[in-house]
Design a protein around this motif. Structure first.
Motif, mmCIF file in Angstrom:
data_model
loop_
_atom_site.group_PDB
_atom_site.id
_atom_site.type_symbol
_atom_site.label_atom_id
_atom_site.label_comp_id
_atom_site.label_asym_id
_atom_site.label_seq_id
_atom_site.Cartn_x
_atom_site.Cartn_y
_atom_site.Cartn_z
ATOM 1 N N THR A 82 58.718 -13.809 31.439
ATOM 2 C CA THR A 82 59.492 -14.367 31.595
ATOM 3 C C THR A 82 58.785 -16.108 30.864
ATOM 4 O O THR A 82 59.272 -16.280 29.608
ATOM 5 N N VAL A 83 57.723 -16.365 31.640
ATOM 6 C CA VAL A 83 56.824 -17.639 30.781
ATOM 7 C C VAL A 83 56.072 -16.769 30.023
ATOM 8 O O VAL A 83 56.468 -18.063 28.719
ATOM 9 N N GLU A 84 56.303 -15.806 29.414
ATOM 10 C CA GLU A 84 55.626 -15.649 28.356
ATOM 11 C C GLU A 84 56.351 -15.714 27.033
ATOM 12 O O GLU A 84 56.377 -16.129 25.848
ATOM 13 N N ARG A 85 58.021 -15.026 27.331
ATOM 14 C CA ARG A 85 58.856 -15.282 26.247
ATOM 15 C C ARG A 85 59.299 -16.821 26.350
ATOM 16 O O ARG A 85 59.728 -16.740 24.720
ATOM 17 N N PHE A 86 59.104 -17.593 26.990
ATOM 18 C CA PHE A 86 58.904 -19.007 26.167
ATOM 19 C C PHE A 86 57.855 -19.981 26.087
ATOM 20 O O PHE A 86 57.597 -20.726 25.386
ATOM 21 N N GLY A 87 56.933 -19.000 25.630
ATOM 22 C CA GLY A 87 55.771 -19.081 24.834
ATOM 23 C C GLY A 87 54.770 -19.908 26.078
ATOM 24 O O GLY A 87 53.384 -20.784 25.827
ATOM 25 N N GLY A 88 54.572 -19.723 26.986
ATOM 26 C CA GLY A 88 53.648 -20.361 27.900
ATOM 27 C C GLY A 88 53.067 -18.657 28.674
ATOM 28 O O GLY A 88 52.664 -17.577 28.491
ATOM 29 N N ARG A 89 52.121 -19.172 29.924
ATOM 30 C CA ARG A 89 51.064 -18.730 30.358
ATOM 31 C C ARG A 89 51.469 -18.164 32.447
ATOM 32 O O ARG A 89 52.112 -19.346 32.016
ATOM 33 N N VAL A 90 51.119 -17.515 32.593
ATOM 34 C CA VAL A 90 50.770 -17.544 34.335
ATOM 35 C C VAL A 90 49.759 -17.354 35.113
ATOM 36 O O VAL A 90 48.923 -16.163 33.828
ATOM 37 N N GLU A 91 48.831 -18.004 35.677
ATOM 38 C CA GLU A 91 47.336 -17.885 35.820
ATOM 39 C C GLU A 91 47.158 -17.881 37.714
ATOM 40 O O GLU A 91 48.227 -18.630 37.720
ATOM 41 N N LEU A 92 46.820 -17.111 37.970
ATOM 42 C CA LEU A 92 46.899 -17.425 39.470
ATOM 43 C C LEU A 92 45.261 -17.206 39.725
ATOM 44 O O LEU A 92 44.512 -16.109 39.117
ATOM 45 N N LEU A 133 46.611 -20.369 43.751
ATOM 46 C CA LEU A 133 46.929 -21.404 42.835
ATOM 47 C C LEU A 133 47.443 -20.571 41.406
ATOM 48 O O LEU A 133 46.725 -20.027 41.155
ATOM 49 N N ALA A 134 48.763 -20.795 42.026
ATOM 50 C CA ALA A 134 49.476 -20.180 40.270
ATOM 51 C C ALA A 134 49.252 -21.394 39.217
ATOM 52 O O ALA A 134 50.627 -22.268 39.676
ATOM 53 N N THR A 135 49.768 -21.126 38.251
ATOM 54 C CA THR A 135 49.455 -22.356 37.445
ATOM 55 C C THR A 135 50.639 -21.883 35.923
ATOM 56 O O THR A 135 50.264 -20.273 35.871
ATOM 57 N N LEU A 136 51.560 -22.422 36.152
ATOM 58 C CA LEU A 136 52.695 -22.132 35.025
ATOM 59 C C LEU A 136 51.924 -23.321 33.603
ATOM 60 O O LEU A 136 52.570 -23.795 34.105
ATOM 61 N N THR A 137 52.614 -22.927 32.247
ATOM 62 C CA THR A 137 51.502 -23.754 31.750
ATOM 63 C C THR A 137 53.088 -23.199 30.607
ATOM 64 O O THR A 137 52.762 -21.665 30.348
#
Length: 170
Positions: free
Chosen positions: A134-144, A153-157
């Motif tokens: 989902t986050v990728e669909r919005f042009g972002g990324r998730v990092e754990l 630490l989960a980070t949504l950019t």
């Protein structure tokens, strides 16, 4: 089964849902408050790094569900608290979710975002996979990342939207 059922219903309801825009801080605060009602035993805190409503992002209910999945994972980690952070710089906004639980085995972190990982003893990692998509669909990324003092630490950019044009004289 419950998570998949909820995600299926969300997908059906949002297939025609337009993408909205709103402040990053408002999105975080509203999503966390809605989540906290369903998780009354969880102690949490929100840290907004800058003053004001912040820049705008694009979102719909699936992005809120992605953040809620990360919040649920943090709450289910065995941690007694969850810390949520929100900030922005340049063209990117960041939302962080921090717990002090068990952490994730390093080999599982390498497979994050690939179907299907065994993220926890009780789960298959489907919520993480869907959050990532989902986050990728919005042009972002998730990092754990595992934290030295324990937990994840989960980070949504997410990309920030340009400010809408204003009428002359306003």
């Amino acid at each position: 089964k419950n998570t998949l059922g909820e995600l299926s219903r969300t997908a059906e309801l949002t297939s025609a849902e337009p993408i909205g825009r709103g402040s990053l801080t408002g999105f975080v605060e509203n999503t966390v408050k809605r989540w906290a009602v369903r998780r009354p035993g969880v102690i949490y805190e929100i840290d907004i790094e800058q003053d004001g409503p912040g820049p705008e992002i694009a979102f719909d209910s699936t992005l809120a569900q992605a953040l809620e999945n990360l919040l649920n994972n943090a709450a289910d980690s065995g941690s007694d608290k969850v810390a949520i952070g929100c900030g922005w710089s340049g063209q990117w906004g960041q939302i962080s979710v921090r717990d002090w639980g068990r952490g994730i085995a390093p080999e599982l972190l390498e497979d994050f975002g690939k179907p299907v990982i065994q993220a926890s003893a009780g789960g298959l990692g489907i919520g993480l996979l869907l959050s990532h998509a989902t986050v990728e669909r919005f042009g972002g990324r998730v990092e754990l990342s595992n934290q030295p003092e324990g937990g994840i630490l989960a980070t949504l950019t997410l990309p920030l939207l340009a400010a809408p044009p204003q009428e002359p004289g306003k």
